[in-house]
Structure formats: structure tokens, C-alpha cells
Design a protein around this motif. Structure first.
Motif, short mmCIF file in Angstrom:
data_model
loop_
_atom_site.label_atom_id
_atom_site.label_comp_id
_atom_site.label_asym_id
_atom_site.label_seq_id
_atom_site.Cartn_x
_atom_site.Cartn_y
_atom_site.Cartn_z
N THR A 126 0.86 -1.19 0.00
CA THR A 126 0.00 0.00 0.00
C THR A 126 0.89 1.23 0.00
O THR A 126 2.04 1.18 0.41
CB THR A 126 -0.95 0.05 1.22
N ASN A 302 -4.08 2.95 -0.07
CA ASN A 302 -4.80 2.41 -1.22
C ASN A 302 -4.65 0.89 -1.34
O ASN A 302 -3.82 0.28 -0.67
CB ASN A 302 -4.37 3.11 -2.52
N SER A 303 -5.45 0.30 -2.21
CA SER A 303 -5.46 -1.15 -2.39
C SER A 303 -4.19 -1.60 -3.12
O SER A 303 -3.46 -0.79 -3.69
CB SER A 303 -6.67 -1.57 -3.20
N PRO A 305 -3.84 -3.21 -6.08
CA PRO A 305 -3.79 -2.80 -7.50
C PRO A 305 -3.59 -1.30 -7.67
O PRO A 305 -2.84 -0.86 -8.54
CB PRO A 305 -5.15 -3.25 -8.05
N ASP A 306 -4.26 -0.50 -6.82
CA ASP A 306 -4.13 0.95 -6.93
C ASP A 306 -2.72 1.40 -6.57
O ASP A 306 -2.19 2.35 -7.16
CB ASP A 306 -5.16 1.65 -6.04
N GLN A 308 0.05 -0.33 -6.99
CA GLN A 308 0.92 -0.69 -8.11
C GLN A 308 0.78 0.32 -9.25
O GLN A 308 1.78 0.75 -9.85
CB GLN A 308 0.58 -2.09 -8.62
N ALA A 309 -0.46 0.73 -9.55
CA ALA A 309 -0.70 1.68 -10.63
C ALA A 309 -0.11 3.05 -10.29
O ALA A 309 0.48 3.72 -11.15
CB ALA A 309 -2.19 1.80 -10.90
N PHE A 310 -0.25 3.45 -9.04
CA PHE A 310 0.29 4.73 -8.59
C PHE A 310 1.81 4.77 -8.75
O PHE A 310 2.37 5.73 -9.28
CB PHE A 310 -0.09 4.96 -7.13
#
Length: 330
Positions: A126, A302-303, A305-306, A308-310
Motif C-alpha cells: 500500500t 490504497n489497495s 492494485p491501486d 501498483q498503478a500509482f
């Protein structure tokens, strides 16, 4: 069944048992397991910096949640990568966490050779917190704002040195972003952590830093440092009288640094999910969020997946700064 097939099946069974053992190395609490012994949080920087402050806040709350001691260990060096490599090499049991940063996850392109691959060997569970930086100057530097700083730096090229926690650290990258956007020829002086750089700033050996709020708030409020601007769109609640960079005439100088909680990528998915969920529970408590806010930070939590995207978006951004500035670590 021939001997070769039997041997292959045996090895597969052993591997499965080892994976299962690491995934269930935590004691059952009725839901998914909690840790059954001490957990460590590695801070890849010196004590006293922003990452260290957050790690100690987190260690206290996780220890209470899990009913096990959670201790913080500082392992500074190589812009945080000594600690990063150490965490990547730990057993796949989830007992070693790390508070990471821009330098660990998004600005490691400054190193042409690293003994590990942060993107592949570390996994962010996270994003812990996000914060603007504060442009702080020694009291003896005769400037009151960013416009005066830029003018002086251009008039007296090479006269202003800025310190950082090391090449590729968030503190360094914020300075490089300022250089790129302002054209001010300030000189970077890397240190082994923010604490050492801050000591020299307070002592007048360097003139400038682009530092995280928790590290400099007390010195600003005590009059030992001058805050010229914060690198955010809105003023910082902890420093309401300090203008934002856009207010100070640099409309595009908006950037935040951030911290993560990460583990070795070898840690099994079930344990990663458990750590992520529990860390986010802690971050989202009113007490923890208030503690971050008092230090000039905002909770993220954040989660997976979020997160990783960030990190992927941020890496792209800082890779551009590194390329434009031709920044490399020795």
C-alpha cells in the motif's frame, strides 16, 4: 511410475509444503493468521527522517493489533537501496516489512547498476502517506521567497548548495525538479540521510533543502530555518503562512513525495493480502490519520492494485526528470 517421474513429484510436494509453511507461518486468530513472533519494519534511511517517523507510528499500532512486538530497524546507504536489497533477500514469511519511498520505487533510474531489481524483487502492499515538500533555507541566505531564490541563484551561479538524503532520494528529486523548471543553477550535495544534511543546513555549511515536513517543522516554527514555499496546490495545514509554489510564481512546481509499505516479492499472496489489509486498517484510524496530518502528511492507504498503478505512474514521471537532468549516481 518411473524413478524420474517419482523424483519430480517428490520435489513438487516439498516445494508445495515449503510454500504452505511460509504462508501459514502466522498464528491463527480466527480470521486469517496474525504473526506468531516479532515483526521488523526496515527503514532504509537514517533515524529521524520522515520515513523513520512513519515507521515508528506504524510499528506501535501494528504491534497492538497483532499482539506481537513490531520493531523498527534503520539500514541506510546507497540512497536506500542497501535496505531495499536487504528486504528483498529476506525469507518469504512476511516478517520483514519496509517503509519505502520515491527513491526506492520510482527514482532508481539514477543507478546504472544495482545488485537487485526493485520493481521485481519488492512488492508494494500500500502507499502509506503522501506529502508536499518544504523549500527551506538557512537564515543567513538573503532570500524571502522562490522568486528571490531563483534570481540569486542565476546571478551568483554555483553559490547555493542544496543537501539531500542521497542521490535519487525524494529530497534530491524535488530539488532537481525545481532546477529543471526554474533554470536556477543550484548545486546538489548528497548526504547519507536527511539528518546529516539537515545538520549542515542548520550549521550553515549548505544553504537549501527540499525536505519532508516532519523533518523540518520544528526548526521552521523555532525560527532556525526559513520556509520559502511548499510544493503543493494548497497550503499545508501545519504551515498555514507558507505560500505554495504556484502562489510563489512557479505554477507547475507541484509534486509530492510518498511512502509505501513493501515486502519481498517472494512473500506468498495470502500473506501479502493480510499485511495490506491490516496496514490499511491502521492507516485509516482517526488517530493515525491525525498523527500524519500533524506532521504535514496525508494518509493514502490504497489497495494493492491501486498502489501498483500509482507507483508505475510516478516512476514514469521521475524517469523523465532523471533523463532531462542527466542525473546519475556514482
Amino acid at each position: 511410475m518411473n524413478r524420474s517421474t517419482s523424483r519430480q513429484l517428490g520435489l513438487a510436494a516439498v516445494a508445495a509444503l515449503l510454500l504452505a509453511g511460509s504462508a501459514t507461518a502466522w498464528a491463527d486468530d480466527g480470521a486469517y493468521p496474525n504473526p506468531s513472533r516479532q515483526v521488523r519494519i526496515i527503514v532504509p534511511f537514517t533515524a529521524g527522517g520522515s520515513s523513520d517517523v512513519q515507521a515508528r507510528m506504524l510499528a506501535d499500532k501494528l504491534g497492538r493489533m497483532w499482539g506481537q512486538p513490531v520493531v523498527v530497524e534503520n539500514k541506510p546507504g546507497a540512497g536506500g537501496h542497501l535496505g531495499g536489497k536487504y528486504v528483498a533477500d529476506q525469507p518469504a514469511d512476511g516478517y520483514t516489512l519496509m517503509v519505502g519511498s520515491i527513491g526506492l520505487h520510482a527514482a532508481y533510474g539514477v543507478y546504472k547498476k544495482l545488485p537487485y531489481d526493485p520493481a521485481k524483487e519488492l512488492r508494494v502492499v500500500t502507499v502509506l502517506a503522501e506529502m508536499p515538500h518544504v523549500v527551506v533555507a538557512a537564515p543567513g541566505l538573503p532570500v524571502k521567497n522562490l522568486q528571490e531564490l531563483t534570481a540569486m541563484a542565476k546571478k551568483e551561479a554555483g553559490s547555493i548548495n542544496f543537501g539531500s538524503a542521497g542521490v535519487g532520494s525524494s529530497v534530491h528529486m524535488m530539488g532537481e525538479l525545481y532546477k529543471m523548471q526554474s533554470g536556477a543553477p543550484i548545486v546538489h550535495v548528497p548526504y547519507r540521510g536527511s539528518s546529516a544534511a539537515l545538520n549542515d543546513l542548520l550549521g550553515g555549511q549548505i544553504q537549501l533543502m527540499f525536505e519532508n515536513p516532519p523533518t523540518v517543522l520544528a526548526h521552521i516554527k523555532g525560527g532556525k530555518l526559513k520556509a520559502l514555499a511548499v510544493t503543493s496546490k494548497e497550503r499545508l495545514a501545519a504551515l498555514p503562512d507558507v505560500p505554495t509554489a504556484p502562489e510563489a510564481g512557479m505554477k507547475d512546481y507541484v509534486a509530492t513525495s510518498w511512502t509505501t509499505v513493501a515486502v519481498s516479492s517472494k512473500v506468498p499472496e495470502a500473506v501479502v493480502q493480510k499485511i495490506s489489509a491490516d496496514v490499511r486498517k491502521v492507516i485509516n484510524t482517526p488517530e493515525f490519520r491525525k498523527g500524519l496530518q500533524d506532521q504535514g502528511m496525508s494518509a493514502v492507504a490504497n489497495s494493492l492494485p491501486d498502489a501498483q498503478a500509482f507507483v508505475a505512474r510516478e516512476k514514469k514521471r521521475w524517469d523523465h526528470v532523471i533523463a532531462q537532468g542527466q542525473i546519475t549516481a556514482n
